[in-house]
Design a protein around this motif. Structure first.
Motif, mmCIF file in Angstrom:
data_model
loop_
_atom_site.group_PDB
_atom_site.id
_atom_site.type_symbol
_atom_site.label_atom_id
_atom_site.label_comp_id
_atom_site.label_asym_id
_atom_site.label_seq_id
_atom_site.Cartn_x
_atom_site.Cartn_y
_atom_site.Cartn_z
ATOM 1 N N UNK A 129 -4.264 5.341 -1.439
ATOM 2 C CA UNK A 129 -4.232 6.801 -1.597
ATOM 3 C C UNK A 129 -5.642 7.382 -1.493
ATOM 4 N N UNK A 130 -6.605 6.719 -2.101
ATOM 5 C CA UNK A 130 -7.994 7.187 -2.057
ATOM 6 C C UNK A 130 -8.532 7.148 -0.640
ATOM 7 N N UNK A 149 0.823 -1.215 0.000
ATOM 8 C CA UNK A 149 0.000 0.000 0.000
ATOM 9 C C UNK A 149 0.854 1.260 0.000
ATOM 10 N N UNK A 150 2.090 1.156 0.490
ATOM 11 C CA UNK A 150 2.987 2.309 0.560
ATOM 12 C C UNK A 150 3.994 2.316 -0.588
ATOM 13 N N UNK A 151 3.706 1.535 -1.632
ATOM 14 C CA UNK A 151 4.667 1.359 -2.724
ATOM 15 C C UNK A 151 4.954 2.639 -3.490
ATOM 16 N N UNK A 152 4.037 3.615 -3.441
ATOM 17 C CA UNK A 152 4.255 4.853 -4.189
ATOM 18 C C UNK A 152 5.078 5.869 -3.403
ATOM 19 N N UNK A 153 5.593 5.436 -2.244
ATOM 20 C CA UNK A 153 6.451 6.311 -1.453
ATOM 21 C C UNK A 153 5.755 7.010 -0.315
ATOM 22 N N UNK A 154 4.415 7.005 -0.287
ATOM 23 C CA UNK A 154 3.656 7.634 0.788
ATOM 24 C C UNK A 154 3.267 6.570 1.816
ATOM 25 N N UNK A 155 3.733 6.721 3.054
ATOM 26 C CA UNK A 155 3.473 5.724 4.087
ATOM 27 C C UNK A 155 1.980 5.647 4.399
ATOM 28 N N UNK A 156 1.465 4.446 4.492
ATOM 29 C CA UNK A 156 0.067 4.217 4.859
ATOM 30 C C UNK A 156 0.005 3.469 6.184
ATOM 31 N N UNK A 157 -0.981 3.799 6.989
ATOM 32 C CA UNK A 157 -1.157 3.088 8.249
ATOM 33 C C UNK A 157 -1.711 1.687 7.976
ATOM 34 N N UNK A 158 -1.657 0.838 8.985
ATOM 35 C CA UNK A 158 -2.221 -0.502 8.833
ATOM 36 C C UNK A 158 -3.724 -0.431 8.602
#
Length: 461
Positions: free
Chosen positions: A333-334, A248-257
């Motif tokens: 991201x959405x 989920x964070x592959x685009x460089x933006x960290x995502x929470x669990x």
């Protein structure tokens, strides 16, 4: 999986537990955020193993006495749970704090704890271990199992308390049973959620909530409804959560669990929609306590102890073809985007003012509103239960081996509650109440992530 629901539960005693101290009857108004909730009941249950043989003083009867005595004491602080919901002169609900008490049920189930099919709570829990509340605000059932284990379950009116508030109560009840000081003293300071004068709110809230009178009539079904909502409980390993989070964070933006989990589930549910022109909605319950505190210590103390509902349900809506074709990182991201607008102080202040502008007209979160134009597709709501205090609901005979919310709320939208695993290894336990077809799809396409919850899992970790 163990046995299914082929066991019987016999009620052995019913009584009403009121506070130990006399109470002056009074009315406690609902806050504007309480008024966002429909009249639905929420269940929660905890499973305990049989106490050691050497501790022969802890019989079922003595444990019930401990629970009732502690309940009568803790209700002095949590007195709305001993009251009733009534209507005021304009038809809005409010709490009559009259100490009518809590219905307390004692029962026996001819099933061993290790044979309780937790994966399928519709068979093992619904209508058996979690009580149906008939009166008041809170109902309790304590069930002795054939093996000597115990199930403690509660059902409460969601209009009075959100999960955060109920967690406070459960921990306080357990602390009272063990005669230790309370971690929290609940506050009912409604002025914390008073509307501003003059009121001010963003028109974006008209997208999230709607007056019930503005709802169009539901469309006539084109064919008989063959699908129906069912409940299941799974666990997700910590390794899988980490793996998905990296994707989920592959685009460089960290995502929470939580963002990761919601994105993954959104894509799975969308994959089951056959008509590609349809949309799929995902809502996430956001607690406003931290947001309204603004990071200030004095405000944090006030909101940390506030008892009531401080919730909002922002949601996103995407075409099925987009959700099924884009990578997990884009869906995440959405999720992050529609959450971002609701995790602010201004959002909750605006929401209080928006409800004030509608009163006394009842309102509803739009994601729950079926039959709206453009809503021709599945909808589900995820409520984060990461604060679920399984290990703290300890009444004096050991920590629960398992605990979960149980919320077959009867609406058309699905409901999902991820919680920390009682095993304490970073895994999640996930309660799901979704359409049967969606559950089948999740188990087929997401079997590498969602594992049916069993006592082998609870005992083997």
């Amino acid at each position: 999986m163990g046995v299914k629901g082929d066991f019987t539960v016999v009620v052995t005693k019913k009584e009403v537990v009121a506070t130990v101290l006399p109470m002056q009857e009074h009315w406690l108004p609902m806050s504007n955020l309480d008024l966002l909730l429909p009249p639905v009941d929420v269940g929660v249950f905890f499973c305990y193993k049989k106490t050691p043989e050497e501790d022969n003083l802890l019989t079922f009867g003595s444990m019930c006495c401990v629970l009732k005595k502690a309940l009568a004491l803790v209700l002095v602080s949590y007195y709305p749970f001993a009251g009733e919901i009534v209507q005021n002169t304009v038809g809005e609900p409010e709490i009559l704090c009259n100490n009518r008490g809590v219905d307390f049920i004692e029962a026996f189930a001819d099933v061993d704890l290790c044979h309780l099919d937790l994966y399928n709570p519709d068979e093992s829990v619904e209508g058996k271990l979690v009580p149906k509340k008939k009166q008041g605000v809170l109902c309790v059932q304590v069930t002795e199992l054939k093996c000597g284990g115990l199930v403690v379950a509660c059902t409460f009116d969601h209009r009075v308390a959100d999960a955060y508030s109920t967690n406070m109560f459960l921990v306080s009840w357990a602390e009272t049973a063990r005669s230790i000081p309370l971690s929290f003293r609940p506050s009912f300071r409604r002025s914390l959620l008073y509307p501003r004068r003059p009121g001010l709110y963003s028109c974006s809230l008209d997208h999230l909530y709607i007056p019930i009178s503005a709802l169009p009539p539901p469309p006539e079904p084109e064919h008989p409804l063959v699908d129906h909502l069912i409940s299941r409980i799974y666990y997700i390993s910590a390794d899988n959560l980490t793996r998905l989070q990296l994707l989920a964070s592959a685009n460089g933006a960290h995502k929470t669990k939580l963002e990761t989990f919601c994105a993954f589930l959104w894509k799975l549910v969308a994959a089951g929609v056959t008509e590609r022109g349809q949309f799929c909605k995902l809502g996430i319950v956001v607690d406003g306590r931290i947001r309204l505190s603004e990071g200030k210590i004095d405000k944090s103390k006030l909101f940390n102890s506030y008892f009531g509902n401080v919730l909002s349900i922002p949601y996103g809506e995407k075409p099925v073809r987009v959700l099924t074709s884009q990578p997990l990182s884009s869906t995440a991201d959405s999720v992050h985007e529609f959450l971002e607008s609701a995790v602010t102080k201004d959002h909750f202040l605006d929401l209080v003012d928006w409800v004030e502008a509608q009163r006394p007209e009842p309102v509803l979160a739009r994601i729950y509103a079926g039959g709206e134009e453009g809503s021709n597709g599945p909808a589900l709501v995820v409520s984060s239960g990461q604060r679920f205090p399984v290990s703290k609901v300890e009444f004096g005979w050991g920590k629960p081996v398992f605990g979960s919310y149980h919320f077959p709320w009867g609406g058309e939208s699905g409901y999902v509650m991820p919680m920390p695993s009682p095993v304490g290894n970073g895994d999640w336990v996930v309660y799901m109440h979704l359409m049967e077809g969606q559950v089948e799809l999740i188990e087929r396409e997401g079997s590498d992530v969602f594992s049916p919850l069993t006592f082998d899992y609870l005992d083997g970790n």
